[in-house]
Design an enzyme around this catalytic site. Sequence first.
Site, mmCIF file in Angstrom:
data_model
loop_
_atom_site.group_PDB
_atom_site.id
_atom_site.type_symbol
_atom_site.label_atom_id
_atom_site.label_comp_id
_atom_site.label_asym_id
_atom_site.label_seq_id
_atom_site.Cartn_x
_atom_site.Cartn_y
_atom_site.Cartn_z
ATOM 1 N N LYS A 22 -7.238 -6.085 -0.456
ATOM 2 C CA LYS A 22 -8.506 -5.346 -1.335
ATOM 3 C C LYS A 22 -8.291 -5.275 -2.599
ATOM 4 C CE LYS A 22 -8.412 -0.878 -1.334
ATOM 5 N NZ LYS A 22 -8.529 -0.078 -2.725
ATOM 6 N N ASN A 23 -6.847 -4.931 -2.989
ATOM 7 C CA ASN A 23 -6.690 -4.582 -4.501
ATOM 8 C C ASN A 23 -6.519 -5.832 -5.399
ATOM 9 O OD1 ASN A 23 -6.914 -1.893 -3.879
ATOM 10 N ND2 ASN A 23 -4.853 -1.632 -4.411
ATOM 11 N N ARG A 102 -13.082 3.891 -7.902
ATOM 12 C CA ARG A 102 -12.680 3.718 -9.005
ATOM 13 C C ARG A 102 -12.589 2.323 -9.814
ATOM 14 N NH1 ARG A 102 -9.179 6.425 -12.520
ATOM 15 N NH2 ARG A 102 -7.727 5.389 -13.572
ATOM 16 N N CYS A 126 -10.259 7.986 -4.845
ATOM 17 C CA CYS A 126 -9.520 8.812 -3.965
ATOM 18 C C CYS A 126 -8.792 9.894 -4.670
ATOM 19 C CB CYS A 126 -8.456 7.949 -3.638
ATOM 20 S SG CYS A 126 -8.594 6.423 -2.198
ATOM 21 N N ARG A 131 -6.108 11.044 -12.435
ATOM 22 C CA ARG A 131 -6.449 9.323 -12.640
ATOM 23 C C ARG A 131 -7.302 9.262 -13.902
ATOM 24 N NH1 ARG A 131 -7.513 6.104 -7.291
ATOM 25 N NH2 ARG A 131 -6.399 4.839 -8.572
ATOM 26 N N LYS A 171 2.656 3.649 -20.241
ATOM 27 C CA LYS A 171 3.256 3.578 -18.935
ATOM 28 C C LYS A 171 2.670 2.391 -17.818
ATOM 29 C CE LYS A 171 1.725 6.975 -16.213
ATOM 30 N NZ LYS A 171 1.171 8.656 -15.889
ATOM 31 N N VAL A 172 3.137 1.947 -17.058
ATOM 32 C CA VAL A 172 2.625 0.929 -16.291
ATOM 33 C C VAL A 172 1.236 1.376 -15.839
ATOM 34 C CG1 VAL A 172 3.027 -0.727 -14.620
ATOM 35 C CG2 VAL A 172 4.731 -0.078 -15.872
ATOM 36 N N ASP A 316 1.388 3.065 -2.591
ATOM 37 C CA ASP A 316 0.445 2.833 -1.707
ATOM 38 C C ASP A 316 0.985 2.945 -0.201
ATOM 39 O OD1 ASP A 316 -1.725 2.841 -3.428
ATOM 40 O OD2 ASP A 316 -2.167 0.855 -3.613
ATOM 41 N N ILE A 338 4.146 8.002 -9.137
ATOM 42 C CA ILE A 338 2.886 7.575 -9.752
ATOM 43 C C ILE A 338 1.794 8.379 -9.983
ATOM 44 C CG2 ILE A 338 1.360 5.430 -9.592
ATOM 45 C CD1 ILE A 338 4.389 4.522 -9.656
ATOM 46 N N ARG A 408 -12.522 1.794 4.067
ATOM 47 C CA ARG A 408 -12.842 1.010 2.681
ATOM 48 C C ARG A 408 -11.558 0.033 2.532
ATOM 49 N NH1 ARG A 408 -11.326 5.382 -1.360
ATOM 50 N NH2 ARG A 408 -11.417 3.389 -2.418
HETATM 51 C C1 EPZ Z 1 -4.336 0.654 -8.572
HETATM 52 O O1 EPZ Z 1 -5.174 1.904 -9.339
HETATM 53 C C2 EPZ Z 1 -4.474 0.852 -7.105
HETATM 54 N N1 EPZ Z 1 -5.907 0.239 -7.219
HETATM 55 C C3 EPZ Z 1 -4.003 1.863 -6.430
HETATM 56 O O2 EPZ Z 1 -4.505 1.642 -4.891
HETATM 57 C C4 EPZ Z 1 -2.593 1.999 -6.816
HETATM 58 O O3 EPZ Z 1 -2.333 3.104 -6.137
HETATM 59 C C5 EPZ Z 1 -2.284 2.120 -8.206
HETATM 60 O O4 EPZ Z 1 -2.677 0.927 -8.700
HETATM 61 C C6 EPZ Z 1 -0.776 1.967 -8.291
HETATM 62 O O5 EPZ Z 1 -0.101 0.770 -7.840
HETATM 63 C C7 EPZ Z 1 -6.417 -0.805 -7.103
HETATM 64 O O6 EPZ Z 1 -5.804 -1.690 -7.329
HETATM 65 C C8 EPZ Z 1 -8.099 -1.090 -6.871
HETATM 66 P P1 EPZ Z 1 -2.884 2.784 -12.386
HETATM 67 P P2 EPZ Z 1 -4.991 2.215 -10.563
HETATM 68 O O7 EPZ Z 1 -3.732 2.523 -13.382
HETATM 69 O O8 EPZ Z 1 -5.071 0.741 -11.405
HETATM 70 C C9 EPZ Z 1 -1.785 6.776 -14.976
HETATM 71 C C10 EPZ Z 1 -5.278 2.269 -2.860
HETATM 72 O O9 EPZ Z 1 -5.071 3.141 -2.090
HETATM 73 N N2 EPZ Z 1 -3.128 6.171 -15.723
HETATM 74 O O10 EPZ Z 1 -1.688 1.754 -12.071
HETATM 75 O O11 EPZ Z 1 -6.163 3.058 -10.846
HETATM 76 C C11 EPZ Z 1 -2.404 7.122 -13.486
HETATM 77 O O12 EPZ Z 1 -3.062 8.293 -13.448
HETATM 78 C C12 EPZ Z 1 -5.218 2.423 -4.459
HETATM 79 O O13 EPZ Z 1 -5.729 0.935 -2.594
HETATM 80 C C13 EPZ Z 1 -3.169 7.023 -17.048
HETATM 81 O O14 EPZ Z 1 -2.370 7.691 -17.378
HETATM 82 O O15 EPZ Z 1 -3.602 2.854 -10.878
HETATM 83 C C14 EPZ Z 1 -1.240 6.838 -12.757
HETATM 84 O O16 EPZ Z 1 -0.454 8.049 -12.715
HETATM 85 C C15 EPZ Z 1 -5.141 4.201 -4.632
HETATM 86 N N3 EPZ Z 1 -3.966 6.547 -17.796
HETATM 87 C C16 EPZ Z 1 -0.665 5.694 -13.333
HETATM 88 O O17 EPZ Z 1 -0.975 5.634 -14.632
HETATM 89 C C17 EPZ Z 1 -5.073 5.367 -17.560
HETATM 90 O O18 EPZ Z 1 -5.801 4.997 -18.199
HETATM 91 C C18 EPZ Z 1 -0.718 4.376 -12.506
HETATM 92 O O19 EPZ Z 1 -1.997 4.307 -12.296
HETATM 93 C C19 EPZ Z 1 -4.580 4.725 -16.531
HETATM 94 C C20 EPZ Z 1 -3.690 5.181 -15.601
#
Ligand code: EPZ
Length: 431
Positions: A22-23, A102, A126, A131, A171-172, A316, A338, A408
Amino acid sequence: MDRIRIEGGGELRGVIPISGAKNAALPLMIASLLTRETLTLENLPRLADVRLLLRILGNHGVDHTIAGKRPGELATSGQTLHLDAKNIVDTTAPYELVSRMRASFWVLAPLLARAGVAKVSLPGGCAIGTRPVDLLLQALEALGAKIDIEAGYVLASAPKGLVGGKIVFPKVTVGGTHVALMAAALAKGDTLIHNAAREPEIVDLADCLIKMGAKIKGAGSSTIEITGVTSLGGARHTVLPDRIETGTYAMAVAMTGGDVFLQGARPELLQSALDTLTRTGAQIVCDAGGIRVRRNGGGIAPVDVTTEPFPGFPTDLQAQFMALTTRANGVSRITETIFENRFMHVQELARFGAKIHLEHDTAIVTGVKTLKGAPVMATDLRASVSLVIAALAAEGETIVHRVYHLDRGFEQLEQKLGACGARVERLAAAE
Ligand code: EPZ
């Protein structure tokens, strides 16, 4: 709303075919906005999020066709999707659609890169933490975009086009890296992304963009170099197998006991989770065709885990792993680094009789001998499936409410588990 009834207590034995991720599918579909030519994606999973994203893309003018089944194809084979964004007819992504998923916020990058302007609602998704999207917007600003926020919408413009630049993520961020890759692919000049996410889904997007004509080096490492091109073309790309689905079923077998072959799974996509499972006492054997997971007889050893960006243990799979440790012979500590609110499953797991105590970002799980089936409520996608895993190992009947979360992200969950001997049944809304 549909519910799922599970009669627990049996082992899982059989073969589970692993679907496309999915991702990976979602950003790949969004990348279709970057080209006037056809992007063909194979091994696309049949999921509610994919269908919703097709609606969102359709609103921007993307036509799609889903190829029919070919002779010999199984019900579990992925779909082939053709996406055609010949003309972008609307650069606005409305609240009604974006608030439901999202990842759809990421359309901001290709719309901006191709049309020079985009208006996208701030996202939903979610309920696992605040986020924010600040890092995604900063990445676009580093490429020359002007960003304003008005009435819940991000208004982005780059009338003279995006220009390559240096993006340093504090941050990543997976979404930030996807957005940066798509925007930089069509920006003028060179872009460097520092502290990029290294998730396999990033590599899959980069591979697809390269097939479309993008110049990208280093995807999969924390520094990615992109040299912008003036336009991208069509391509054909196969979505990589879903590492989270793989890990989820692996944990289910580790919990119920039994012997299941996860067909098409690739161990290098989730090595850290497989190593963790081995430490709990499960046996994992990998070959070119997939991953075999077994647990015969012996108990579940307690194991501590901390979620981390790839290649660490994925957030995840945190909820699913917690379900497994509720029956361990001792205490496991599970630390979530995370997302700050990704423990919604704790109170639901407690309904089965699990003993979990929360201390800030750490769940301390004291294993119990038996879980008992209960009515439970799915809260988010991965939390929901952790309840299914617990239910499979629990004595008696469980009803999981709010199953739409599962739809989903898990393709044919009941069928896949049912084929391995699980007693799982969907109850339609009216029952
Ligand atoms: C992706 O979400 C995945 N979604 C998530 O899977 C997954 O949990 C996550 O990456 C981490 O691996 C998809 O790929 C569709 P991030 P994403 O930006 O990209 C902070 C599932 O269940 N952050 O890597 O939204 C954030 O709050 C979902 O399939 C900021 O602070 O996650 C988090 O603490 C849930 N500012 C951390 O970074 C920003 O602008 C990592 O988030 C962006 C993120």
